[in-house]
Design a protein around this motif. Structure first.
Motif, mmCIF file in Angstrom:
data_model
loop_
_atom_site.group_PDB
_atom_site.id
_atom_site.type_symbol
_atom_site.label_atom_id
_atom_site.label_comp_id
_atom_site.label_asym_id
_atom_site.label_seq_id
_atom_site.Cartn_x
_atom_site.Cartn_y
_atom_site.Cartn_z
ATOM 1 N N SER A 131 -16.630 -13.984 -2.024
ATOM 2 C CA SER A 131 -15.798 -13.491 -0.936
ATOM 3 C C SER A 131 -15.676 -11.980 -1.034
ATOM 4 C CB SER A 131 -14.416 -14.153 -1.014
ATOM 5 O OG SER A 131 -13.621 -13.803 0.082
ATOM 6 N N ALA A 132 -15.684 -11.322 0.105
ATOM 7 C CA ALA A 132 -15.618 -9.856 0.098
ATOM 8 C C ALA A 132 -14.353 -9.347 -0.553
ATOM 9 C CB ALA A 132 -15.714 -9.330 1.530
ATOM 10 N N ASP A 133 -13.289 -10.168 -0.513
ATOM 11 C CA ASP A 133 -12.011 -9.703 -1.037
ATOM 12 C C ASP A 133 -11.751 -10.118 -2.479
ATOM 13 O OD1 ASP A 133 -12.013 -12.229 0.076
ATOM 14 O OD2 ASP A 133 -10.119 -12.033 1.122
ATOM 15 N N GLU A 134 -12.654 -10.849 -3.114
ATOM 16 C CA GLU A 134 -12.392 -11.295 -4.483
ATOM 17 C C GLU A 134 -12.774 -10.235 -5.506
ATOM 18 O OE1 GLU A 134 -15.062 -14.021 -6.655
ATOM 19 O OE2 GLU A 134 -16.073 -14.325 -4.734
ATOM 20 N N GLN A 135 -12.197 -10.372 -6.706
ATOM 21 C CA GLN A 135 -12.579 -9.491 -7.800
ATOM 22 C C GLN A 135 -14.060 -9.675 -8.095
ATOM 23 O OE1 GLN A 135 -10.066 -11.662 -7.809
ATOM 24 N NE2 GLN A 135 -8.210 -10.783 -8.697
ATOM 25 N N GLY A 136 -14.739 -8.580 -8.352
ATOM 26 C CA GLY A 136 -16.165 -8.643 -8.621
ATOM 27 C C GLY A 136 -17.018 -8.377 -7.394
ATOM 28 N N SER A 137 -16.438 -8.478 -6.215
ATOM 29 C CA SER A 137 -17.174 -8.155 -5.001
ATOM 30 C C SER A 137 -17.327 -6.645 -4.889
ATOM 31 C CB SER A 137 -16.427 -8.682 -3.775
ATOM 32 O OG SER A 137 -16.865 -8.034 -2.595
ATOM 33 N N PRO A 138 -18.456 -6.171 -4.359
ATOM 34 C CA PRO A 138 -18.592 -4.725 -4.163
ATOM 35 C C PRO A 138 -17.604 -4.166 -3.153
ATOM 36 C CG PRO A 138 -20.437 -5.908 -3.159
ATOM 37 C CD PRO A 138 -19.680 -6.906 -3.977
ATOM 38 N N HIS A 139 -16.948 -5.047 -2.392
ATOM 39 C CA HIS A 139 -15.999 -4.598 -1.379
ATOM 40 C C HIS A 139 -14.543 -4.781 -1.817
ATOM 41 C CE1 HIS A 139 -19.620 -4.579 0.980
ATOM 42 N NE2 HIS A 139 -19.726 -5.893 0.937
ATOM 43 N N HIS A 140 -14.355 -5.267 -3.037
ATOM 44 C CA HIS A 140 -12.988 -5.557 -3.489
ATOM 45 C C HIS A 140 -12.118 -4.304 -3.512
ATOM 46 C CE1 HIS A 140 -9.675 -7.406 -5.650
ATOM 47 N NE2 HIS A 140 -9.747 -6.446 -6.553
ATOM 48 N N GLU A 141 -12.675 -3.200 -3.987
ATOM 49 C CA GLU A 141 -11.882 -1.978 -4.091
ATOM 50 C C GLU A 141 -11.428 -1.504 -2.715
ATOM 51 O OE1 GLU A 141 -10.785 -0.451 -6.892
ATOM 52 O OE2 GLU A 141 -11.602 -2.227 -7.890
ATOM 53 N N VAL A 142 -12.299 -1.643 -1.719
ATOM 54 C CA VAL A 142 -11.936 -1.234 -0.362
ATOM 55 C C VAL A 142 -10.835 -2.131 0.195
ATOM 56 C CG1 VAL A 142 -12.790 -1.075 2.017
ATOM 57 C CG2 VAL A 142 -14.191 -0.228 0.125
ATOM 58 N N LEU A 143 -10.975 -3.436 -0.026
ATOM 59 C CA LEU A 143 -10.058 -4.390 0.599
ATOM 60 C C LEU A 143 -8.779 -4.605 -0.199
ATOM 61 C CD1 LEU A 143 -12.624 -7.044 1.867
ATOM 62 C CD2 LEU A 143 -11.451 -5.279 3.190
ATOM 63 N N ARG A 144 -8.773 -4.216 -1.467
ATOM 64 C CA ARG A 144 -7.603 -4.471 -2.297
ATOM 65 C C ARG A 144 -6.348 -3.836 -1.706
ATOM 66 N NH1 ARG A 144 -7.955 -2.197 -8.217
ATOM 67 N NH2 ARG A 144 -7.927 -0.270 -6.975
ATOM 68 N N ASP A 145 -6.475 -2.623 -1.234
ATOM 69 C CA ASP A 145 -5.317 -1.922 -0.689
ATOM 70 C C ASP A 145 -5.399 -1.715 0.818
ATOM 71 O OD1 ASP A 145 -4.140 -1.570 -3.261
ATOM 72 O OD2 ASP A 145 -5.564 0.053 -3.642
ATOM 73 N N ALA A 146 -6.454 -2.234 1.452
ATOM 74 C CA ALA A 146 -6.576 -2.083 2.912
ATOM 75 C C ALA A 146 -5.432 -2.819 3.591
ATOM 76 C CB ALA A 146 -7.908 -2.630 3.385
ATOM 77 N N ASP A 147 -4.819 -2.161 4.587
ATOM 78 C CA ASP A 147 -3.614 -2.744 5.168
ATOM 79 C C ASP A 147 -3.477 -2.420 6.648
ATOM 80 O OD1 ASP A 147 -1.211 -4.262 4.715
ATOM 81 O OD2 ASP A 147 -0.070 -2.396 4.905
ATOM 82 N N ASP A 148 -4.511 -1.791 7.235
ATOM 83 C CA ASP A 148 -4.346 -1.303 8.592
ATOM 84 C C ASP A 148 -5.684 -1.331 9.319
ATOM 85 O OD1 ASP A 148 -3.683 0.133 10.932
ATOM 86 O OD2 ASP A 148 -2.220 1.346 9.849
ATOM 87 N N LEU A 149 -5.674 -1.832 10.546
ATOM 88 C CA LEU A 149 -6.873 -1.855 11.378
ATOM 89 C C LEU A 149 -7.027 -0.580 12.191
ATOM 90 C CD1 LEU A 149 -6.733 -5.529 12.707
ATOM 91 C CD2 LEU A 149 -8.130 -4.625 10.841
ATOM 92 N N THR A 150 -6.106 0.352 12.005
ATOM 93 C CA THR A 150 -6.135 1.669 12.667
ATOM 94 C C THR A 150 -6.333 1.541 14.174
ATOM 95 O OG1 THR A 150 -8.528 1.986 12.276
ATOM 96 C CG2 THR A 150 -7.012 2.776 10.573
ATOM 97 N N GLY A 151 -5.636 0.585 14.760
ATOM 98 C CA GLY A 151 -5.668 0.449 16.212
ATOM 99 C C GLY A 151 -6.904 -0.211 16.777
ATOM 100 N N MET A 152 -7.766 -0.773 15.943
ATOM 101 C CA MET A 152 -8.994 -1.392 16.438
ATOM 102 C C MET A 152 -8.684 -2.502 17.442
ATOM 103 S SD MET A 152 -12.045 -3.370 14.316
ATOM 104 C CE MET A 152 -10.954 -4.699 13.784
#
Length: 339
Positions: free
Chosen positions: A91-112
């Motif tokens: 999963s993109a949001d799990e530990q070990g994923s290359p995207h984990h660091e991005v999603l760990r603290d992501a909290d906003d869609l910035t109006g998308m």
């Protein structure tokens, strides 16, 4: 015995000879191994025998003479959990994923802007409408109320191949997307921050479930998706399910699915795209949408000029067996959810 008919990403279509005659069947090589000509296959034909919306396929459970290899990739998120066909994904949001660091603290869609729709068949029509104003990077977040394997969708595969989609994100118990996530929320965040989407479409996969009751349908998740978009700082746009050709009264005009999901389940405010359809039917749709204005912003959208981009869609437009010529209102309403 099986014969391979055609393939698309994640799926192989077979013709299988049975004692009752030939059957079309679908195999997912990641689950069953890759079938070959002449293989014996174990089929599940339950939905086919019941006449349900499986596209006319039996489903391959196993190739008993040649079992699949073990899980090939990293990841420890199990989907379709505790079923015989459970699958382990990264999963993109799990530990070990290359995207984990991005999603760990992501909290906003910035109006998308995020377009929410009931049926999977709305996806290509919505993208056609969005592209009418110019190409934008678009992602598809797939809910798990319909099919679980994203591989079932030839439409999603064709739209990706045509460059209309940056990727599919399978959420919850669904799997097989370009990215996997645990929840709809992280799916939306992955669309924005991993795929770089400028706009996202949320809908269930093919094969929605309905019981003919007010609350017993899988599309009720549309309302929850509106809430998720708003909670994350996105701009929810509600696509109405509209039909002038559906023989069932509850789906004529604006479907009760849309009226219930957006009128009762969605607690956050959304822009509801109301198509300006012609004639008495258009007046009916406008009148049916009016009560949604107590909770949402109704946006009247002209449909002039939408038939051309719909006709030019790179995948076949079909809903409940009806194409563009048979149910123009359905596809125009979906394409109108672009403002």
């Amino acid at each position: 015995m099986a014969q391979v008919r055609r393939e698309w990403p994640g799926a192989v279509e077979l013709e299988v000879t049975t004692g009752d005659g030939p059957l079309r069947a679908l195999a997912y090589p990641a689950l069953t191994g890759r079938p070959r000509a002449g293989d014996r296959v174990l089929l599940n034909a339950t939905a086919l025998e019941l006449g349900l919306g499986t596209g006319g396929y039996a489903l391959v459970v196993a190739v008993p003479d040649r079992l699949p290899e073990g899980p090939a990739g990293p990841g420890h998120i199990v989907k379709a959990r505790y079923t015989p066909m459970q699958v382990c994904v990264q999963s993109a949001d799990e530990q070990g994923s290359p995207h984990h660091e991005v999603l760990r603290d992501a909290d906003d869609l910035t109006g998308m802007p995020v377009v929410v729709a009931d049926l999977h068949s709305a996806l290509p029509a919505i993208l056609a409408g969005l592209r009418e104003a110019g190409p934008r990077a678009a992602a598809y977040v797939m809910l798990d109320g319909g099919t679980l394997p994203a591989w079932f969708s030839r439409a999603a595969a064709g739209l990706r191949e045509a460059g209309w989609l940056a990727g599919t994100i399978s959420t919850g118990q669904s799997f097989g997307g370009d990215l996997e996530t645990v929840t709809v929320h992280t799916g939306l965040l992955a669309a924005r921050h991993v795929l770089g989407a400028q706009v996202t479409v949320v809908a269930q996969g093919p094969g929605n479930l309905g019981s003919g009751t007010r609350w017993g349908f899988s599309g009720v998740a549309c309302g929850e998706a509106v809430n998720a978009v708003a909670a994350l700082g996105g701009r929810p746009i509600a696509s109405l399910r509209v039909s002038e050709a559906d023989p069932r009264p509850r789906h004529r005009g604006i479907s009760h699915h849309s009226l219930t999901s957006y009128g009762r389940v969605a607690l956050a405010r959304a822009d509801v795209a109301v198509p300006e359809l012609p004639g008495e039917f258009g007046k009916q749709v406008t009148a049916q949408a009016a009560p949604l204005g107590e909770r949402h912003q109704l946006v009247s959208v002209p449909v002039d000029g939408l038939m051309e981009p719909l006709a030019g869609c790179p995948v076949r437009l079909s809903t409940m067996g009806r194409g563009l010529a048979e149910d123009r209102a359905y596809f125009l309403a979906a394409a109108a959810a672009r403002k």
